[in-house]
Design a protein around this motif. Structure first.
Motif, PDB file in Angstrom:
ATOM      1  N   LEU A 143     -15.837  42.600  -0.434  1.00 47.27           N
ATOM      2  CA  LEU A 143     -16.449  43.662   0.366  1.00 47.27           C
ATOM      3  C   LEU A 143     -17.711  43.152   1.056  1.00 47.27           C
ATOM      4  CD1 LEU A 143     -16.519  46.682   1.185  1.00 47.27           C
ATOM      5  CD2 LEU A 143     -17.946  47.072  -0.844  1.00 47.27           C
ATOM      6  N   THR A 144     -17.784  43.368   2.347  1.00 47.99           N
ATOM      7  CA  THR A 144     -18.966  43.009   3.136  1.00 47.99           C
ATOM      8  C   THR A 144     -19.557  44.277   3.736  1.00 47.99           C
ATOM      9  OG1 THR A 144     -18.112  40.814   3.699  1.00 47.99           O
ATOM     10  CG2 THR A 144     -19.807  41.722   5.136  1.00 47.99           C
ATOM     11  N   VAL A 145     -20.865  44.393   3.710  1.00 50.54           N
ATOM     12  CA  VAL A 145     -21.558  45.517   4.333  1.00 50.54           C
ATOM     13  C   VAL A 145     -22.503  44.974   5.397  1.00 50.54           C
ATOM     14  CG1 VAL A 145     -23.021  47.535   3.997  1.00 50.54           C
ATOM     15  CG2 VAL A 145     -21.445  46.839   2.195  1.00 50.54           C
ATOM     16  N   VAL A 146     -22.360  45.476   6.610  1.00 40.77           N
ATOM     17  CA  VAL A 146     -23.288  45.167   7.695  1.00 40.77           C
ATOM     18  C   VAL A 146     -24.283  46.319   7.760  1.00 40.77           C
ATOM     19  CG1 VAL A 146     -23.543  44.673  10.147  1.00 40.77           C
ATOM     20  CG2 VAL A 146     -21.495  43.888   8.930  1.00 40.77           C
ATOM     21  N   ARG A 147     -25.516  46.060   7.346  1.00 39.71           N
ATOM     22  CA  ARG A 147     -26.524  47.109   7.222  1.00 39.71           C
ATOM     23  C   ARG A 147     -27.312  47.269   8.508  1.00 39.71           C
ATOM     24  NH1 ARG A 147     -27.487  48.451   1.643  1.00 39.71           N
ATOM     25  NH2 ARG A 147     -28.386  50.276   2.649  1.00 39.71           N
ATOM     26  N   ILE A 177     -21.850  49.423   8.047  1.00 40.69           N
ATOM     27  CA  ILE A 177     -20.420  49.244   8.289  1.00 40.69           C
ATOM     28  C   ILE A 177     -19.835  48.462   7.121  1.00 40.69           C
ATOM     29  CG2 ILE A 177     -18.681  48.478   9.949  1.00 40.69           C
ATOM     30  CD1 ILE A 177     -21.023  48.207  12.006  1.00 40.69           C
ATOM     31  N   TYR A 178     -18.812  49.020   6.494  1.00 43.11           N
ATOM     32  CA  TYR A 178     -18.173  48.400   5.329  1.00 43.11           C
ATOM     33  C   TYR A 178     -16.880  47.721   5.774  1.00 43.11           C
ATOM     34  CZ  TYR A 178     -21.405  51.305   2.634  1.00 43.11           C
ATOM     35  OH  TYR A 178     -22.536  51.891   2.111  1.00 43.11           O
ATOM     36  N   LEU A 179     -16.726  46.450   5.374  1.00 48.50           N
ATOM     37  CA  LEU A 179     -15.592  45.639   5.808  1.00 48.50           C
ATOM     38  C   LEU A 179     -14.886  45.052   4.596  1.00 48.50           C
ATOM     39  CD1 LEU A 179     -17.585  43.484   8.421  1.00 48.50           C
ATOM     40  CD2 LEU A 179     -16.640  45.776   8.781  1.00 48.50           C
ATOM     41  N   LEU A 180     -13.553  45.053   4.642  1.00 49.07           N
ATOM     42  CA  LEU A 180     -12.767  44.454   3.563  1.00 49.07           C
ATOM     43  C   LEU A 180     -11.442  43.953   4.127  1.00 49.07           C
ATOM     44  CD1 LEU A 180     -12.559  43.921   0.471  1.00 49.07           C
ATOM     45  CD2 LEU A 180     -11.417  46.154   0.293  1.00 49.07           C
ATOM     46  N   ARG A 181     -11.135  42.706   3.846  1.00 49.37           N
ATOM     47  CA  ARG A 181      -9.869  42.078   4.285  1.00 49.37           C
ATOM     48  C   ARG A 181      -9.629  42.265   5.783  1.00 49.37           C
ATOM     49  NH1 ARG A 181      -8.390  45.000  -0.366  1.00 49.37           N
ATOM     50  NH2 ARG A 181      -8.478  43.680  -2.240  1.00 49.37           N
ATOM     51  N   GLY A 182     -10.680  42.074   6.556  1.00 42.62           N
ATOM     52  CA  GLY A 182     -10.542  42.094   8.004  1.00 42.62           C
ATOM     53  C   GLY A 182     -10.480  43.460   8.636  1.00 42.62           C
ATOM     54  N   ARG A 183     -10.729  44.534   7.837  1.00 43.58           N
ATOM     55  CA  ARG A 183     -10.710  45.885   8.403  1.00 43.58           C
ATOM     56  C   ARG A 183     -11.979  46.638   8.028  1.00 43.58           C
ATOM     57  NH1 ARG A 183      -6.452  47.869  11.155  1.00 43.58           N
ATOM     58  NH2 ARG A 183      -4.583  46.566  11.112  1.00 43.58           N
ATOM     59  N   ILE A 184     -12.270  47.665   8.838  1.00 42.40           N
ATOM     60  CA  ILE A 184     -13.401  48.542   8.566  1.00 42.40           C
ATOM     61  C   ILE A 184     -12.929  49.607   7.584  1.00 42.40           C
ATOM     62  CG2 ILE A 184     -15.038  50.186   9.574  1.00 42.40           C
ATOM     63  CD1 ILE A 184     -14.568  48.654  12.276  1.00 42.40           C
ATOM     64  N   THR A 185     -13.600  49.690   6.441  1.00 44.51           N
ATOM     65  CA  THR A 185     -13.199  50.693   5.446  1.00 44.51           C
ATOM     66  C   THR A 185     -14.038  51.959   5.541  1.00 44.51           C
ATOM     67  OG1 THR A 185     -14.676  49.715   3.782  1.00 44.51           O
ATOM     68  CG2 THR A 185     -12.396  48.927   3.838  1.00 44.51           C
ATOM     69  N   SER A 186     -15.261  51.842   6.068  1.00 46.62           N
ATOM     70  CA  SER A 186     -16.123  53.020   6.143  1.00 46.62           C
ATOM     71  C   SER A 186     -17.301  52.731   7.059  1.00 46.62           C
ATOM     72  CB  SER A 186     -16.636  53.398   4.746  1.00 46.62           C
ATOM     73  OG  SER A 186     -17.418  54.581   4.797  1.00 46.62           O
ATOM     74  N   VAL A 187     -17.815  53.783   7.682  1.00 44.28           N
ATOM     75  CA  VAL A 187     -19.065  53.720   8.445  1.00 44.28           C
ATOM     76  C   VAL A 187     -19.962  54.828   7.919  1.00 44.28           C
ATOM     77  CG1 VAL A 187     -20.161  53.842  10.713  1.00 44.28           C
ATOM     78  CG2 VAL A 187     -17.886  52.803  10.487  1.00 44.28           C
ATOM     79  N   GLN A 188     -21.139  54.458   7.408  1.00 45.96           N
ATOM     80  CA  GLN A 188     -22.042  55.410   6.761  1.00 45.96           C
ATOM     81  C   GLN A 188     -23.433  55.323   7.377  1.00 45.96           C
ATOM     82  OE1 GLN A 188     -21.055  57.609   4.446  1.00 45.96           O
ATOM     83  NE2 GLN A 188     -18.954  56.790   4.486  1.00 45.96           N
ATOM     84  N   PRO A 189     -24.246  56.361   7.191  1.00 42.46           N
ATOM     85  CA  PRO A 189     -25.631  56.290   7.678  1.00 42.46           C
ATOM     86  C   PRO A 189     -26.357  55.110   7.044  1.00 42.46           C
ATOM     87  CG  PRO A 189     -25.070  58.539   7.078  1.00 42.46           C
ATOM     88  CD  PRO A 189     -23.938  57.680   6.604  1.00 42.46           C
ATOM     89  N   ALA A 190     -27.278  54.506   7.799  1.00 40.86           N
ATOM     90  CA  ALA A 190     -28.027  53.362   7.287  1.00 40.86           C
ATOM     91  C   ALA A 190     -28.745  53.728   5.991  1.00 40.86           C
ATOM     92  CB  ALA A 190     -29.036  52.886   8.323  1.00 40.86           C
ATOM     93  N   GLY A 191     -28.731  52.790   5.069  1.00 37.91           N
ATOM     94  CA  GLY A 191     -29.402  53.016   3.802  1.00 37.91           C
ATOM     95  C   GLY A 191     -28.542  53.644   2.738  1.00 37.91           C
ATOM     96  N   GLU A 234     -21.547  47.128  -5.566  1.00 33.94           N
ATOM     97  CA  GLU A 234     -20.859  45.860  -5.821  1.00 33.94           C
ATOM     98  C   GLU A 234     -20.326  45.195  -4.554  1.00 33.94           C
ATOM     99  OE1 GLU A 234     -17.939  46.297  -8.840  1.00 33.94           O
ATOM    100  OE2 GLU A 234     -19.301  47.256 -10.253  1.00 33.94           O
ATOM    101  N   ALA A 235     -21.136  45.164  -3.508  1.00 36.39           N
ATOM    102  CA  ALA A 235     -20.750  44.428  -2.298  1.00 36.39           C
ATOM    103  C   ALA A 235     -20.826  42.931  -2.563  1.00 36.39           C
ATOM    104  CB  ALA A 235     -21.661  44.800  -1.139  1.00 36.39           C
ATOM    105  N   ASP A 236     -19.864  42.183  -2.040  1.00 35.49           N
ATOM    106  CA  ASP A 236     -19.871  40.730  -2.198  1.00 35.49           C
ATOM    107  C   ASP A 236     -20.788  40.051  -1.183  1.00 35.49           C
ATOM    108  OD1 ASP A 236     -17.535  40.122  -4.224  1.00 35.49           O
ATOM    109  OD2 ASP A 236     -16.849  41.727  -2.893  1.00 35.49           O
ATOM    110  N   ASN A 237     -20.889  40.643  -0.002  1.00 32.92           N
ATOM    111  CA  ASN A 237     -21.743  40.093   1.054  1.00 32.92           C
ATOM    112  C   ASN A 237     -22.483  41.237   1.727  1.00 32.92           C
ATOM    113  OD1 ASN A 237     -20.327  37.321   1.066  1.00 32.92           O
ATOM    114  ND2 ASN A 237     -18.666  38.703   1.640  1.00 32.92           N
ATOM    115  N   VAL A 238     -23.738  41.013   2.035  1.00 31.08           N
ATOM    116  CA  VAL A 238     -24.512  41.970   2.822  1.00 31.08           C
ATOM    117  C   VAL A 238     -25.106  41.223   4.011  1.00 31.08           C
ATOM    118  CG1 VAL A 238     -26.475  43.544   2.881  1.00 31.08           C
ATOM    119  CG2 VAL A 238     -25.037  43.415   0.842  1.00 31.08           C
ATOM    120  N   ILE A 239     -24.892  41.759   5.197  1.00 31.07           N
ATOM    121  CA  ILE A 239     -25.438  41.176   6.426  1.00 31.07           C
ATOM    122  C   ILE A 239     -26.393  42.198   7.030  1.00 31.07           C
ATOM    123  CG2 ILE A 239     -24.911  40.301   8.729  1.00 31.07           C
ATOM    124  CD1 ILE A 239     -22.113  39.582   7.683  1.00 31.07           C
TER     125      ILE A 239
END
Length: 705
Positions: free
Chosen positions: A247-251, A269-283, A288-293
Motif C-alpha cells: 500500500l502506498t499513500v500519496v499525502r 491518494i491510496y494506491l495498491l497494485r497499480g490502482r487507486i483504492t481510495s481518495v481521502q481528505p489530507a491528513g 500500515e502503509a508500506d510507502n508514503v510519498i
C-alpha cells in the motif's frame, strides 16, 4: 527511421571517372518494397561521393554529398546539397585546416579551434558519414570521438554474426551501438577487420538498408539486433522504474479534477497494485502503509494522454519523464507494436500504456508502409478483423486508401466495435469522409483541406502541406461553408486531433527555432538543440514567410473556434514524445482555451476518445494509479506542466530527473518528493518535499542501482 527522417540522401546516378570502389545500399521497407538507395563512390584521389534518395509516404530527402578525410581518418572537408524531407533547401559545408574548423549551412555558421581528431556532425547527411565514424572510432582505443560543433560520439560492439549473400558469399558483421547523438542509441551493422565500415542499418518495424546482394540477411540481423536492444532496454527499465510494493499513500496532494477542470483541496491518494483504492481528505489516518510519498501541496494530475504517437522502444523514457502515461499509437508495424505491448506489460520496457489504432493504407506510389496495405474490400475487412481480434479500439485510414470502398470499410469497422479516423483519402474532401462515417480527423491540415481541394487535387505528396500554408491565410472563417462545416462537426461530435505542434514547421525559417521547441531548447543536449533551428519547408523570401505565418496562426485560431463551438478536441504530438505534448497544450491555450481546459483535453478527453474512461483520465477510486506530480500550478500557467517532479504508473515510481540525467537533458525540476518506508514514522514524510539534496529513503534511484 530517425536517421532517415533527419539525414537527407540523393539520387543514384552515373559518377565521374577514376572510381576506385563503388558500394550500393538498398533501402527496403517492411513490406519488401524498395523505397530508396545510397550509392557510395570512393575515388582514387581520396574523395568520397555519395548519392542517396529515400521516399516514403509521398515525401523524402534527396542529397548529393562529398567529403575528404585527413590522415586521422576524419573529415577535413565536406559538402552536401539537395532537399530535405519536406523540400527545404540543403546547402552545407565544412572544412578544417590545421586547428581551424569552419562550417556553414542554411541555418547556422561557426568556427572553432580544435586539436586532435574531431569530426563535423552535419545537420543533413547520408549514412556514409556514419561509416566514416565507425572506421575512426575503431582506431581509437577509448571508443570515443570528439564532435563539432560540440559533443562526443561513443561506440561499443554488442554482437557479431556470420551471414551469407544471395551468391553464397560469407562474411562476419558486427552490431555497434553509437551514443552521443540524439536522445537514444543508434544501432549499425559494420564489416569486420581493421578498417570496418558501414554494412547496413536495421530500422525495426520500418525498413532496412543493406549492401546490395545481402538483403536476405535482414531477418537474421533484425532478430540479433532486437535481442541486443532488449537487453539494454531491460536494464534501463530496471534502473529507472522503482516498484511500489504494498500500500502506498500519496499525502497532501492538490488533485486536478478533470471533469470540472479545477484543482481541489489537499487530499491523500491510496494506491495498491497499480490502482487507486481510495481518495481521502489530507491528513486522514494511514493504517500500515508500506510507502508514503509527500506531495507537499503539489498539483497532481491524472496521467496525460498523447493522442497521436508512433511509439518505439526508446521513446518511452521521454513520455515517462514528461508525465505522459498513455499514448494512442496512430500507425506502426503491427508485429513490432504487439511485441512492445507484451514487453511493457511484463515491466521490461520503460514505456507508457499504449492504446493502438490499426493503420490501413491502400496501394499506390505514395503509400506509407505501416500496418496493412490493401487492394480491395476483402483485404480491408481482413485487416479490420485482425485489429478487432487483438482489441484495437480504433482504425486509422490513410492517404492512398481506395475511396470507392471507404464507406463499406468504415461500416464494417463500426460493426466490429471500432471507431474510425484518419487522413482524408486522395480525391475526397473531409466532409465526404465524414459522410462515409469517420468519427475523427487527424491533423489540422486535413481538416482545412476540406475548403482547399478539388476532386483532382493530389494530396498524397507535399501538396497536403503546401496548400494549407499558402491558402489558409485567405480563408474566411465567417463564410457559410466554414460555419456549416463547424456546425456539422459539433452536431455529430466528430473529434479533431489537430497536432498543432507538429505543424509549426510550416512557418519555420532556417536559423529560427521552431515554436514548440523554444521552451525546451536550453534543456536539450547541444546536438539535439541544434536541430531545432533547421527549417523543414521550402520558404522563398520574407513575403512567403509572412504568408505561411499568417496561415499557421489562423490554423491555431481555427482550433479555438472548433472548441468554442463544442467540437471535441484531443491533444496529440506526432513529434518529439512528451515534450511536444506540453507544447501542444500551450498552443491550445494560444487558441483560446484556458490552461485548465487544455489539461482537461489531455486527461478526460484522452480517456474518453480512447474508450478508457473506466480506468483512466481522472484520479478516482478504482481507476489505474496513473498520476503526475508537478511543481507550480499548470491550471494557471500551462508552462508549469513541464515541471514534472514524479510519475506513478503501472505500480512504478519514476523520477524524471533520473531519466534526464541518463539522456543528457537538463532537468525542469530539481528535487523530487520523498518516499518514506513503513519502518519510518509517517510524520517524517512532511519534512519538506522539494529539497533535491535531501536523501531519499529506499525507493530512490540510489537505492535501486
Amino acid at each position: 527511421m530517425k536517421r532517415l527522417a533527419v539525414l537527407p540522401l540523393a539520387l543514384a546516378a552515373a559518377f565521374g571517372a577514376h572510381a576506385a570502389t563503388t558500394t550500393r545500399y538498398l533501402i527496403i521497407s517492411e513490406n519488401q518494397k524498395q523505397i530508396g538507395e545510397q550509392v557510395v563512390e570512393r575515388l582514387d584521389d581520396g574523395l568520397t561521393k555519395v548519392r542517396f534518395i529515400f521516399k516514403n509516404n509521398g515525401r523524402g530527402p534527396e542529397l548529393t554529398e562529398q567529403f575528404r578525410l585527413g590522415a586521422d581518418g576524419v573529415m577535413t572537408e565536406y559538402s552536401v546539397k539537395g532537399n530535405s524531407t519536406f523540400g527545404a533547401v540543403v546547402d552545407e559545408q565544412f572544412s578544417r585546416k590545421g586547428d581551424q574548423a569552419e562550417w556553414k549551412s542554411t541555418s547556422e555558421q561557426g568556427r572553432k579551434t580544435v586539436t586532435g581528431p574531431a569530426t563535423y556532425l552535419p545537420l543533413n547527411s547520408s549514412f556514409e558519414v556514419v561509416s566514416m565514424t565507425i572506421t575512426a572510432l575503431a582506431k581509437n582505443p577509448g571508443g570515443k570521438l570528439a564532435l563539432l560543433p560540440s559533443g562526443t560520439l561513443s561506440q561499443r560492439e554488442l554482437d557479431q554474426v556470420e551471414i551469407t549473400s544471395a551468391s553464397g558469399q560469407k562474411q562476419t558483421v558486427r552490431l555497434l551501438a553509437q551514443t552521443g547523438v540524439g536522445l537514444s542509441p543508434s544501432f549499425f551493422w559494420a564489416t569486420a577487420g581493421d578498417q570496418p565500415r558501414l554494412f547496413g542499418v536495421i530500422m525495426p518495424g520500418f525498413a532496412n538498408m543493406l549492401e546490395e546482394g545481402w538483403q536476405a540477411a535482414a531477418p537474421a540481423l533484425a532478430a540479433r539486433q532486437k535481442q541486443a536492444e532488449n537487453k539494454m532496454l531491460t536494464e534501463v527499465a530496471a534502473k529507472l522504474q522503482h516498484p511500489l510494493t504494498g500500500l502506498t499513500v500519496v499525502r497532501n496532494a492538490r488533485i486536478f479534477d478533470s471533469e470540472k477542470a479545477s484543482v481541489g483541496q489537499a487530499s491523500d491518494i491510496y494506491l495498491l497494485r497499480g490502482r487507486i483504492t481510495s481518495v481521502q481528505p489530507a491528513g486522514s489516518p494511514v493504517r500500515e502503509a508500506d510507502n508514503v510519498i509527500d506531495a507537499a501541496g503539489r498539483v497532481v494530475l491524472p496521467g496525460l494522454f498523447d493522442m497521436h504517437g508512433h511509439v518505439d522502444r526508446w521513446s518511452g523514457a521521454l513520455n515517462m519523464s514528461t508525465g505522459v502515461t498513455s499514448v494512442r499509437d496512430m500507425g506502426n508495424d503491427n508485429q513490432q507494436l504487439q511485441a512492445m505491448l507484451d514487453e511493457t506489460a511484463a515491466g521490461k520496457l520503460l514505456a507508457p500504456q499504449v492504446v493502438p489504432a490499426g493503420f490501413l493504407e491502400g496501394e499506390s506510389p505514395f503509400s506509407a508502409n505501416n500496418g496493412f496495405v490493401i487492394k480491395d474490400l476483402k483485404g480491408a475487412k481482413d485487416a479490420v478483423d485482425w485489429y478487432a481480434e487483438r482489441g484495437y479500439p480504433q482504425l486509422k485510414i490513410y492517404n492512398s486508401f481506395p475511396k470507392a470502398i471507404l464507406k463499406d470499410t468504415v461500416a464494417y469497422a463500426h460493426s466490429r466495435g471500432m471507431r474510425v479516423s484518419g487522413h482524408i483519402p486522395a480525391g475526397l474532401r473531409a466532409q465526404e469522409a465524414l459522410d462515409a462515417g469517420y468519427d475523427e480527423i487527424q491533423h489540422i491540415n486535413q481538416v482545412l483541406l476540406n475548403f482547399l481541394v478539388k476532386p483532382d487535387t493530389e494530396t498524397r505528396n507535399l501538396n497536403r502541406f503546401v496548400l494549407p500554408a499558402e491558402k489558409v491565410a485567405d480563408l474566411d472563417f465567417n463564410s457559410k461553408p466554414v460555419k456549416d462545416f463547424v456546425s456539422y462537426l459539433a452536431k455529430k461530435q466528430i473529434s479533431i486531433d489537430p497536432t498543432l505542434s507538429a505543424f509549426a514547421f510550416l512557418k519555420q525559417r532556417d536559423g529560427d527555432i521552431n515554436e514548440p521547441y523554444v521552451a525546451v531548447e536550453a534543456h536539450m543536449p547541444p546536438d539535439v538543440a541544434r536541430g531545432f533551428r533547421v527549417g523543414t519547408m521550402k520558404i522563398d523570401g520574407d513575403a512567403q514567410l509572412k504568408r505561411y505565418e499568417k496561415s499557421y496562426a489562423k490554423m491555431v485560431r481555427f482550433v479555438g473556434i472548433l472548441y468554442q463551438a463544442g467540437v471535441p478536441i484531443v491533444a496529440g504530438t506526432d513529434d518529439i514524445p512528451g515534450y511536444t505534448l506540453h507544447s501542444e497544450l500551450a498552443l491550445l491555450v494560444k487558441a483560446g482555451l484556458t490552461p485548465a481546459q487544455a489539461l482537461q483535453v489531455a486527461t478526460r478527453n484522452g480517456a474518453r476518445y480512447t474508450r478508457t474512461s473506466h480506468d483512466r483520465g481522472s484520479i478516482t477510486s478504482g481507476k489505474l494509479a496513473d498520476i503526475v506530480l508537478v511543481d507550480g500550478d499548470p491550471t494557471k500557467n500551462i508552462e508549469d506542466v513541464r515541471k514534472v517532479a514524479a510519475v506513478i504508473t503501472r505500480g512504478f515510481l519514476i523520477y524524471p530527473q533520473e531519466i534526464d540525467a541518463a539522456l543528457g537533458i537538463a532537468p525542469f525540476v530539481i528535487g523530487a518528493p520523498q518516499v518514506i518506508k513503513a519502518a519510518t514514522p509517517v510524520a517524517a514524510a512532511y519534512g519538506g518535499g522539494n529539497d533535491g539534496a535531501r536523501a531519499r529513503i529506499e525507493g530512490s534511484a540510489g537505492k535501486h542501482d
